[in-house]
Scaffold this motif. Structure first.
Motif, mmCIF file in Angstrom:
data_model
loop_
_atom_site.group_PDB
_atom_site.id
_atom_site.type_symbol
_atom_site.label_atom_id
_atom_site.label_comp_id
_atom_site.label_asym_id
_atom_site.label_seq_id
_atom_site.Cartn_x
_atom_site.Cartn_y
_atom_site.Cartn_z
ATOM 1 N N PHE A 1 0.874 -1.260 0.105
ATOM 2 C CA PHE A 1 -0.052 -0.044 0.059
ATOM 3 C C PHE A 1 1.048 1.173 0.082
ATOM 4 C CE2 PHE A 1 -3.605 2.399 2.533
ATOM 5 C CZ PHE A 1 -4.199 2.753 1.490
ATOM 6 N N VAL A 2 0.637 2.156 -0.844
ATOM 7 C CA VAL A 2 1.516 3.462 -1.018
ATOM 8 C C VAL A 2 0.684 4.457 -0.768
ATOM 9 C CG1 VAL A 2 2.864 4.691 -2.551
ATOM 10 C CG2 VAL A 2 2.699 2.277 -2.986
ATOM 11 N N VAL A 3 0.982 5.185 0.362
ATOM 12 C CA VAL A 3 0.078 6.373 0.969
ATOM 13 C C VAL A 3 1.066 7.135 2.156
ATOM 14 C CG1 VAL A 3 -1.176 5.243 2.598
ATOM 15 C CG2 VAL A 3 -2.348 6.828 1.561
ATOM 16 N N ALA A 4 0.668 8.363 2.066
ATOM 17 C CA ALA A 4 1.088 9.100 3.300
ATOM 18 C C ALA A 4 2.549 9.266 3.254
ATOM 19 C CB ALA A 4 0.638 8.697 4.685
ATOM 20 N N SER A 5 3.226 9.194 2.212
ATOM 21 C CA SER A 5 4.958 9.254 2.247
ATOM 22 C C SER A 5 5.237 8.343 2.986
ATOM 23 C CB SER A 5 5.134 10.710 2.224
ATOM 24 O OG SER A 5 4.436 11.697 1.317
ATOM 25 N N LEU A 6 4.887 7.341 3.380
ATOM 26 C CA LEU A 6 5.334 6.455 4.293
ATOM 27 C C LEU A 6 6.365 5.054 3.587
ATOM 28 C CD1 LEU A 6 2.567 6.451 7.116
ATOM 29 C CD2 LEU A 6 4.760 7.421 7.257
ATOM 30 N N THR B 1 -1.999 1.238 -9.415
ATOM 31 C CA THR B 1 -2.688 1.399 -8.052
ATOM 32 C C THR B 1 -1.998 1.456 -6.851
ATOM 33 O OG1 THR B 1 -4.219 0.180 -6.640
ATOM 34 C CG2 THR B 1 -2.915 -1.211 -8.006
ATOM 35 N N GLN B 2 -2.407 2.488 -6.177
ATOM 36 C CA GLN B 2 -1.577 2.572 -4.720
ATOM 37 C C GLN B 2 -1.799 1.411 -3.703
ATOM 38 O OE1 GLN B 2 -2.811 7.122 -4.728
ATOM 39 N NE2 GLN B 2 -1.790 6.534 -2.921
ATOM 40 N N TRP B 3 -2.683 0.355 -3.900
ATOM 41 C CA TRP B 3 -3.020 -0.555 -3.096
ATOM 42 C C TRP B 3 -3.326 -1.741 -3.832
ATOM 43 C CZ3 TRP B 3 -7.402 0.313 1.270
ATOM 44 C CH2 TRP B 3 -6.920 -0.679 2.277
ATOM 45 N N PRO B 4 -2.168 -2.316 -4.140
ATOM 46 C CA PRO B 4 -2.332 -3.683 -5.118
ATOM 47 C C PRO B 4 -2.723 -4.865 -4.258
ATOM 48 C CG PRO B 4 0.038 -2.896 -4.926
ATOM 49 C CD PRO B 4 -0.812 -1.900 -4.208
ATOM 50 N N SER B 5 -2.318 -4.795 -3.152
ATOM 51 C CA SER B 5 -2.943 -6.245 -2.279
ATOM 52 C C SER B 5 -4.500 -6.074 -2.222
ATOM 53 C CB SER B 5 -2.559 -6.058 -0.981
ATOM 54 O OG SER B 5 -0.924 -6.170 -0.895
ATOM 55 N N LEU B 6 -5.227 -4.781 -1.837
ATOM 56 C CA LEU B 6 -6.485 -4.716 -2.081
ATOM 57 C C LEU B 6 -7.143 -5.100 -3.500
ATOM 58 C CD1 LEU B 6 -9.031 -4.443 -0.286
ATOM 59 C CD2 LEU B 6 -8.767 -1.967 -1.044
ATOM 60 N N VAL B 7 -6.504 -4.625 -4.498
ATOM 61 C CA VAL B 7 -6.883 -4.962 -5.882
ATOM 62 C C VAL B 7 -6.807 -6.655 -5.965
ATOM 63 C CG1 VAL B 7 -6.187 -5.019 -8.322
ATOM 64 C CG2 VAL B 7 -6.076 -3.023 -6.971
ATOM 65 N N ARG B 8 -5.700 -7.232 -5.535
ATOM 66 C CA ARG B 8 -5.839 -8.857 -5.565
ATOM 67 C C ARG B 8 -6.838 -9.461 -4.705
ATOM 68 N NH1 ARG B 8 -1.460 -10.370 -1.907
ATOM 69 N NH2 ARG B 8 -3.221 -9.567 -0.519
ATOM 70 N N MET C 1 1.800 -4.595 -11.187
ATOM 71 C CA MET C 1 1.834 -3.452 -10.489
ATOM 72 C C MET C 1 2.587 -2.501 -11.910
ATOM 73 S SD MET C 1 2.711 -3.624 -6.655
ATOM 74 C CE MET C 1 4.527 -4.406 -6.642
ATOM 75 N N LEU C 2 1.814 -1.387 -12.455
ATOM 76 C CA LEU C 2 2.297 -0.513 -13.418
ATOM 77 C C LEU C 2 2.197 0.808 -12.887
ATOM 78 C CD1 LEU C 2 -0.111 -1.759 -16.341
ATOM 79 C CD2 LEU C 2 2.049 -2.552 -15.676
ATOM 80 N N THR C 3 3.369 1.547 -13.483
ATOM 81 C CA THR C 3 3.399 2.846 -12.930
ATOM 82 C C THR C 3 2.351 3.619 -12.936
ATOM 83 O OG1 THR C 3 5.873 2.520 -13.946
ATOM 84 C CG2 THR C 3 5.013 4.955 -13.544
ATOM 85 N N MET C 4 2.131 4.467 -12.293
ATOM 86 C CA MET C 4 0.858 5.624 -12.271
ATOM 87 C C MET C 4 1.157 6.867 -13.005
ATOM 88 S SD MET C 4 -0.602 4.635 -8.256
ATOM 89 C CE MET C 4 0.767 3.791 -7.742
ATOM 90 N N GLY C 5 0.392 7.227 -13.475
ATOM 91 C CA GLY C 5 0.439 8.719 -14.029
ATOM 92 C C GLY C 5 -0.319 9.787 -13.042
ATOM 93 N N GLY C 6 0.121 9.688 -11.725
ATOM 94 C CA GLY C 6 -0.162 10.289 -10.627
ATOM 95 C C GLY C 6 -1.320 9.726 -9.956
ATOM 96 N N GLY C 7 -0.930 9.695 -8.622
ATOM 97 C CA GLY C 7 -1.899 8.896 -7.687
ATOM 98 C C GLY C 7 -2.482 9.834 -6.575
#
Length: 731
Positions: A109-114, A367-374, A392-398
């Protein structure tokens, strides 16, 4: 506890590596099925490190890339402890498996600069374990004590016999033991010995982006693939009652018109045919939860709730007895602020490709949350999660929008229904109409002061929509005792010397789709807090910078404010422009918080109400910068994002529907209006702290405070549109 992150012994030591041929080991997260039963062998392992006989080192990046260069920074941490020759490192995006879960989120999960902060210790240990296995293998082969061996970049060295052997050669004969070497945090490389982390290396993602080879979801093409777009319901809970799908099916190239739970999908052989049919689609909807919501009149009711202390709110921050302190104060300062809904405005349209075939499914998504997509794809397809492959592909902005996975759910649902691979893409107009927004807010801040002007109590009432239930579910909000940490972030004054403080969140729920937005609550909340601090400084006839320095308790915070003031030459008189300052933080107290201060130089056109932001100076303390130049660029970007949201970005609802349609009426910062930006990093500590969203919370207060300095009028409603500026100047 290790760097504020709780790790079990197995979670700490189970960091894994897989070497080409016989060199293999497993990285397993605590409590996962793989941790219980995964057999040794490269075909079944989750790996961070793979070394080929030619010395090429492949390192897995555990989270997707969305512009912050995490797919360079995270492998760099592994390479540092591995003592790898960076020129021989290749980077791959890891598969979606529990082995790569963030220790903070227990999920990819990619969020909150963490990401860098969260993976910091596990990746260091992964690299150190790989290096130790290499050393043990060489010690056994050469018959020497392992403590006589050292490493240079990608080489094991035995100084006593003047022997050297490359990592690739070692990989040909080394075998990973059943139990990986135990690496205590104290045994890791001292930061003073780092040769990669803390220095600038080229970003891994730039060459592919510069040459057009980077793959985004919109680029994916599969044999037999159909195209789809979805007309989504205008508000939460609204469902399609009738539509003219039968007529659209007669159009050339249209294969399906599918009613979804909260939308209607048009599917066809060609993008052009699908988009043309979308323009002709007519749907009647059931009333949704927010069918009567109009944001402009609602904002007045938000402010009324913030004012009404009899209206219960959830206590987010409670320190001392603020109400009593204010009631007994010699003087009370009161201020009110508002902010509108804002849209993420990510440049790549929301796109996902899915293919469901019997007992398996495959998804291609940024996606910022690939585990949830799965997990959600598995539920839709009716298959185990391990039968779902997520690319998991590169995002053009999240920016928080791709933390929600509605577009991926739609793609899997449609793919299952039509029995062919499908690419689902939103138009800009549909994306805005279905915007998952940063909440609208209203703030009332009351500050009690004694006869000498010293703060005795601070009460901040925030009326705003909720985000946590929308992203995580209502149970998460209940587990947090009602505290929506996303909405209320930075709505406190813990860093200032305030003896009694209370922050309350008054819930407002209107059926609006909400989501985390870059900087989460710091945008509107830091604006309100820092504007009040400036008000108090001016009432005390004190310089706003000096007032803050006297009020701050933390030496790190003082350092960034002093640095920002020095960068801007705070005390120098200017003609036709004025300065304002703002302070903000980013992160979690238990993990460490990054700090920043920004000075804005602005010019105000009193006739037309235009604010021109000419320059921004920002000093930022992000601990140890893994990639300093990139960190500065990320902070620069957050500052410009802050300017855009402070001056122009505004999304409005009328009768439950978004009024804006595209960038023609949702205005973002233009290149011609972009200020000069200077960022200075202040080093503190020996671990990285969040950076990518750090500057955003400082910008709106700095601009508003600069306008106050120039005109004596406070801008209290964000964004600071020309109409609002003219109205403020007319009072």
């Amino acid at each position: 506890m290790t760097d504020g992150i709780t790790l079990s012994r197995r979670g700490l030591l189970g960091t894994g590596l897989a070497f080409t041929f016989s060199f293999a080991g497993a990285f397993t997260g605590p409590g996962t099925a793989e941790a219980q039963s995964a057999p040794a062998g490269p075909a079944t392992l989750n790996a961070y490190v793979r070394i080929a006989p030619d010395g090429t080192i492949t390192i897995q990046a555990p989270v997707p890339e969305m512009g912050q260069a995490s797919n360079t920074a995270l492998p760099l941490i592994v390479a540092e402890e591995l003592d790898a020759d960076w020129s021989k490192v290749r980077i791959e995006t890891a598969p979606v498996r529990p082995a790569y879960d963030s220790p903070i989120f227990r999920s990819q999960f990619v969020v909150a600069s963490l990401s860098v902060r969260g993976y910091w210790m596990p990746l260091r240990i992964a690299g150190a374990q790989a290096r130790r296995v290499l050393l043990d293998a060489v010690a056994a082969r050469w018959g020497v004590p392992v403590d006589q061996l050292t490493t240079e970049p990608s080489v094991v060295v035995h100084a006593a016999s003047n022997r050297r052997i490359g990592y690739g050669e070692v990989a040909a004969f080394a075998t990973v033991p059943a139990t990986l070497p135990e690496i205590a945090p104290a045994a890791l490389k001292p930061v003073s010995a780092f040769r990669l982390v803390g220095r600038d290396v080229p970003r891994f993602d730039v060459p592919a982006k510069a040459t057009g080879q980077a793959v985004f979801a919109i680029d994916v093409r599969l044999p037999g693939m159909l195209h789809a777009t979805v007309a989504r319901s205008p508000g939460l809970g609204a469902r399609p009652l009738t539509h003219n799908g039968a007529a659209l099916l007669a159009r050339p190239g249209i294969t399906h018109v599918l009613p979804l739970d909260q939308g209607v999908a048009i599917v066809g052989e060609r993008v052009e045919a699908v988009l043309a049919a979308r323009r002709e689609l007519a749907v009647t909807w059931s009333p949704g939860e927010g069918a009567s919501h109009s944001s402009e009149p609602a904002l007045a009711s938000y402010l009324a709730d913030a004012r009404d202390t009899a209206k219960a709110g959830v206590a987010v921050v409670r320190n001392g007895e603020a109400a009593q302190a204010i009631a007994g104060a010699a003087r009370v300062h009161t201020a009110e602020f508002t902010s509108d809904y804002v849209y993420h405005a990510q440049m790549e349209p929301l796109t996902c490709v899915a293919h469901v075939t019997g007992d398996a499914a495959e998804v291609w998504a940024g996606t910022q949350w690939p585990s949830l997509v799965r997990d959600e794809a598995a539920k839709i397809a009716g298959i185990p999660a391990d039968r779902v492959k997520v690319n998991m592909l590169t995002m053009g902005g999240g920016f928080g929008r791709r933390a929600a996975i509605d577009y991926a759910i739609e793609a899997v649902t449609i793919a299952k229904a039509v029995g062919r691979p499908v690419k689902v893409m939103a138009t800009r107009e549909d994306d805005i109409a279905n915007a998952h927004v940063r909440p609208m807010t209203a703030h009332r801040i009351d500050v009690g002061l004694d006869a000498a002007g010293k703060i005795t109590g601070w009460r901040h009432r925030l009326a705003a929509d909720l985000v946590v239930p929308m992203l995580y579910g209502r149970a998460r909000l209940d587990a947090q005792r009602g505290v929506d940490h996303i909405v209320t972030y930075h709505a406190n004054v813990a860093h200032y010397d305030v003896p009694a403080a209370l922050t309350e969140h008054v819930y407002r729920e209107h059926g609006v789709r909400t989501a985390p937005w870059r900087g989460i609550g710091a945008g509107p909340n830091a604006f309100a807090v820092e504007a009040v601090i400036d008000d108090l400084a001016r009432q005390a006839n004190a310089d706003p910078l000096a007032y803050r320095l006297a009020l701050l308790k933390d030496a790190r915070a003082k350092a960034v404010l002093e640095a920002a003031g020095a960068m801007a030459e705070w005390g120098r008189r200017r003609e036709g422009t004025s300065l304002g300052i703002g302070f903000a933080k980013l992160g979690l107290p238990q993990l460490g918080e990054a700090l920043s201060a920004t000075v804005a130089e602005v010019a105000v056109d009193r006739a037309n109400g235009q604010i021109r932001v000419l320059r921004l100076w920002c000093a930022a303390d992000i601990g140890l910068a893994v990639q300093p130049r990139n960190a500065m660029r990320q902070i620069e970007a957050s500052l410009l994002w802050g300017v855009s949201s402070a001056l122009t970005e505004r999304l409005t609802f009328r009768d439950g529907a978004v009024e804006q349609t595209n960038f023609s009426d949702y205005e973002v910062l233009r290149a011609s209006d972009t200020p000069q930006v200077q960022v200075r990093l202040i080093r503190s500590g020996e671990m990285p702290l969040p950076a990518a969203e750090l500057g955003l919370g400082t910008v709106a207060p700095a601009i508003s405070n600069a306008v106050l300095a120039a005109t004596g009028r406070r801008l209290a409603g964000m964004p600071f549109t020309r109409d609002r500026v003219r109205a403020a100047l007319a009072t």
